[in-house]
Design an enzyme around this catalytic site. Structure first.
Site, PDB file in Angstrom:
ATOM      1  N   ASP A 163      -1.126  -1.187   5.714  1.00  0.00           N
ATOM      2  CA  ASP A 163      -0.978  -0.621   7.049  1.00  0.00           C
ATOM      3  C   ASP A 163      -1.865  -1.363   8.044  1.00  0.00           C
ATOM      4  O   ASP A 163      -2.905  -1.896   7.684  1.00  0.00           O
ATOM      5  CB  ASP A 163      -1.394   0.863   7.044  1.00  0.00           C
ATOM      6  CG  ASP A 163      -0.374   1.708   6.292  1.00  0.00           C
ATOM      7  OD1 ASP A 163       0.747   1.217   6.070  1.00  0.00           O
ATOM      8  OD2 ASP A 163      -0.715   2.852   5.927  1.00  0.00           O
ATOM      9  N   ASP A 169      -4.068  -0.562   9.979  1.00  0.00           N
ATOM     10  CA  ASP A 169      -5.189   0.268  10.436  1.00  0.00           C
ATOM     11  C   ASP A 169      -6.427  -0.066   9.598  1.00  0.00           C
ATOM     12  O   ASP A 169      -6.395  -0.958   8.756  1.00  0.00           O
ATOM     13  CB  ASP A 169      -4.839   1.756  10.347  1.00  0.00           C
ATOM     14  CG  ASP A 169      -4.500   2.187   8.921  1.00  0.00           C
ATOM     15  OD1 ASP A 169      -4.737   1.393   7.974  1.00  0.00           O
ATOM     16  OD2 ASP A 169      -3.994   3.304   8.747  1.00  0.00           O
ATOM     17  N   ASP A 229      -7.996   1.580   7.228  1.00  0.00           N
ATOM     18  CA  ASP A 229      -7.841   1.783   5.788  1.00  0.00           C
ATOM     19  C   ASP A 229      -7.048   0.655   5.149  1.00  0.00           C
ATOM     20  O   ASP A 229      -7.378   0.180   4.065  1.00  0.00           O
ATOM     21  CB  ASP A 229      -7.151   3.121   5.507  1.00  0.00           C
ATOM     22  CG  ASP A 229      -8.136   4.276   5.589  1.00  0.00           C
ATOM     23  OD1 ASP A 229      -9.358   4.001   5.564  1.00  0.00           O
ATOM     24  OD2 ASP A 229      -7.697   5.440   5.702  1.00  0.00           O
ATOM     25  N   GLU A 289       0.838  -1.198   0.000  1.00  0.00           N
ATOM     26  CA  GLU A 289       0.000   0.000   0.000  1.00  0.00           C
ATOM     27  C   GLU A 289       0.878   1.254   0.000  1.00  0.00           C
ATOM     28  O   GLU A 289       1.673   1.463   0.914  1.00  0.00           O
ATOM     29  CB  GLU A 289      -0.890  -0.032   1.254  1.00  0.00           C
ATOM     30  CG  GLU A 289      -1.651   1.245   1.530  1.00  0.00           C
ATOM     31  CD  GLU A 289      -2.385   1.193   2.871  1.00  0.00           C
ATOM     32  OE1 GLU A 289      -2.304   0.166   3.579  1.00  0.00           O
ATOM     33  OE2 GLU A 289      -3.041   2.193   3.206  1.00  0.00           O
TER      34      GLU A 289
END
Ligand code: 28F
Length: 642
Positions: free
Chosen positions: A505, A507, A509, A432
């Site tokens: 990541d 998280d 997202d 990403e």
């Protein structure tokens, strides 16, 4: 000798040859549990519940039971309770045991000694019988309310601890089975509320009118299912977040071959959502009922469209593919002697069901279209649009292929390829963002690790058609890098990397991007998932340091534990990694990419339906449930250390 042991001995002494046979039967289950319940992992564990619930569902299908309660108890046991007739307790000729004890100790007894006629869930795909559950339980308590009495019998690892006892009076009827899975037999003995709940939802849809309740005593949660409309409600549920076209069509007909129940509705989406069942068993590989349905669907729509003059003489027929786009359908057939075939024994083999479904559905669907010309119009319009899109997509695909783009001749510029050309050794990291991509490129072992950075979010393939999917640059790069082609040119032999690692990541997202990629793989490169080529990287959440010592923590729990370790001494530095980009190349290599140290999670699909449902939930239009789902389940894939 304790009373219990005396009782057991007395019982054992009175056993004749038949009963020894019985014990050997269950002995075999304990020796090779996998042969009976598939696996001894968490899926196998839940199989125990399905077995018991199936019997209660059978009692409901026979018209004798209205309520089923499944409870996950604090002590680790599970209880299933129904208000049916209660398992008979009278002596059986074949075994000399009570019917209850026969069902609980003789392999496949439920089927063998079952009543004639009627359709049964058990005895089908996973209908190995309650005796298997009994054999794999440390303790099983059966309680039957019948004849105005309560009868109780306890078992351990399949053997009765005592005879059948009358333990009270009762003015209701029913069966209650409570079992504690044997810890020595399973990798885990912790039941999962969500798993049980989604299975019960499905069973409730398939058994019109039954009320099914789940109670989780451990975490104080409960839920109740009751669907008056049966599979009609199921279709409504699947289409809840989609834009529907026309009304939900529902057909239910008893024919000499069995019972045919079908519900369908078109939506503006481009995917087909098709669920087929035979005797409530999910036939993931399809089979005769599905074939019959498809034939009738294509034929009926074409003949209706021609009769109404929407399709002209010069026009080509709509193809099977055209009439499937955006279709949500549930097919549920019931038959007395279902034959399950195929690799996972989940393909209905009864040829008579093909003609039965084809005839019933063809006739009634045509009738529906005649009586609802508005629905007829919009359905044909949707299918014609799909046909035009198919032709356009084919042209687009041919252009792409002609240019050689998908043939692997022009690898994307962003790809930092590895030097090895042996796919079995090569890994592709899909990363990403460009900055993390940069760190990964510097940190990797370029011998066998390739890096493909993706910018931003890739297209949501659930909501896009083939031509747009192929026009998306991020997706095109991914496909070209994989080397396997797309659609009809797909060829797994050309896979350039045997490990495809999604590195996003840690998280929400990141989880979303991972989900989008998984959707792409699941929908369009299913074999890659099925053959275990897809992985998810596990970057750390924290780095804790104290003086010269530092540790990486991958979960909140790990962080808490590490903090305790450090306690007492000087101050602990806590660095929280919000994104992969915050790690330098060395750190990324050490924590996430070095095969010696990293943890990769393998993405598997052992239950295609569960996966499909997951992708449905994730891709639906409602934002709130979607976020919640990602937060709770994003990491819920099987663990595999490499
Ligand atoms: C908690 C799980 O297993 N419910 C069941 C019945 C009812 C009958 C039955 C079951 C008869 C001789 C096999 C009652 N009265 N819930 C359950 N409810 N099994 S399992 O019969 C089993 C056969 O041996 C039942 C009349 N006929 C059938």
């Amino acid at each position: 000798m304790s009373d219990k042991e005396k009782d057991k001995k007395k019982k054992a002494d009175s056993y004749g040859a038949d009963q020894i046979q019985v014990l050997e039967g269950l002995e075999a289950v304990r020796k090779r549990p996998g042969m009976y319940i598939g696996t001894t992992d968490v899926a196998g564990l839940h199989h125990l519940i399905w077995e018991i619930v199936d019997n209660a569902i059978d009692e409901a299908m026979a018209g004798h039971c209205e309520n089923i309660i499944v409870s996950l108890n604090k002590d680790g046991s599970c209880s299933v309770h129904d208000d049916g007739r209660g398992i008979p307790v009278d002596k059986q000729k074949q075994t000399g045991l009570s019917a209850l004890e026969t069902v609980l100790t003789v392999l496949h007894a439920g089927g063998k000694f079952g009543e004639e006629g009627g359709y049964k869930v058990s005895g089908g795909l996973h209908g190995v019988g309650v005796s298997v559950v009994n054999a794999l339980s440390d303790l099983l308590v059966a309680e039957v309310h019948r004849n105005g009495k309560i009868y109780t019998q306890k078992y351990s690892q399949g053997e009765p601890l005592s005879g059948l006892e009358e333990t009270g009076k009762s003015d209701v009827t029913g069966t209650k089975i409570t079992f504690t899975p044997d810890k020595g037999m399973f990798e885990t003995v912790e039941f999962d509320y969500e798993t049980v709940k989604s299975r019960l939802r499905q069973q409730a849809y398939l058994t019109k009118g039954v009320k099914i309740k789940i109670i989780d005593e451990r975490f104080d949660k409960k839920y109740k299912f009751y669907f008056e409309g049966g599979i009609k409600s199921y279709v409504q549920h699947i289409n809840k977040n989609k834009e529907s076209i026309g009304s939900v069509i529902y057909i239910d007909k008893e024919v000499p071959e069995g019972n045919v129940e079908i519900s369908l509705q078109y939506t503006e989406s481009y995917q087909e959502h098709m669920f087929t069942f035979a005797n409530n068993i999910h036939t993931t590989e399809g089979g005769m009922h599905l074939t019959g349905f498809r034939t009738a669907l294509t034929r009926t729509i074409n003949s209706y469209a021609r009769k109404k003059g929407i399709l002209k003489e010069k026009d080509n027929n709509l193809t099977a593919e055209d009439v499937r786009e955006g279709l949500t359908a549930v097919i549920s057939v019931k038959l007395t002697d279902p034959q399950f075939e195929g690799q996972t024994k989940s393909k209905l083999g009864n040829a008579e069901m093909r003609t039965a479904v084809e005839n019933v559905f063809g006739e009634l669907f045509y009738e529906f279209l005649e009586e609802n010309p508005g629905d007829g119009q919009t359905i044909i319009a949707k299918c014609s649009l799909a046909a035009r899109a198919r032709i356009a997509a084919k042209a687009a695909r041919e252009t792409v292929i002609r240019k050689g783009a998908l043939e692997g001749m022009t690898l994307p510029g962003k790809l930092a390829d590895c030097s090895s050309k042996d796919p079995s050794k090569c890994e592709l990291y899909i990363v990403e963002g460009d900055s993390a991509g940069g760190s990964a490129k510097q940190g990797r072992d370029r011998m066998f690790q390739a890096i493909l950075p993706l910018r931003g979010k890739i297209l949501n393939v659930e909501q896009a058609r083939m031509d747009r999917i192929l026009a998306n640059n991020e997706i095109k790069s991914t496909i070209i890098a994989l080397g396997v082609g797309f659609g009809e040119t797909f060829d797994i032999e050309r896979l350039r990397y045997h490990r495809i690692v999604i590195m996003t990541d840690a998280d929400v997202d990141g989880a979303h991007i991972r989900t989008l990629l998984l959707t792409l793989f699941y929908r369009h490169f299913k074999p890659l998932v099925e053959l275990g080529h897809i992985y998810s990287a596990q970057p750390p959440l924290y780095k804790l340091s104290q003086g010269k010592k530092s540790v990486y923590c991958y979960t909140e729990d790990e962080k808490e534990a590490a903090l305790k370790e450090f306690k007492g001494e000087s101050k602990v530095g806590i660095q929280r990694y919000k994104g992969l980009g915050e790690m330098n190349p060395d750190q990324l290599w050490n924590t996430t990419m070095d095969p010696e140290k990293r943890t990769l999670l393998k993405v598997t699909i052992d239950d295609a339906e569960a996966a499909d449902a997951i992708f449905d939930t994730l891709m639906g239009a409602e934002v709130l449930p979607r976020k919640k789902f990602i937060q709770t389940h994003a990491k819920n894939v099987k663990n595999l250390d490499i």
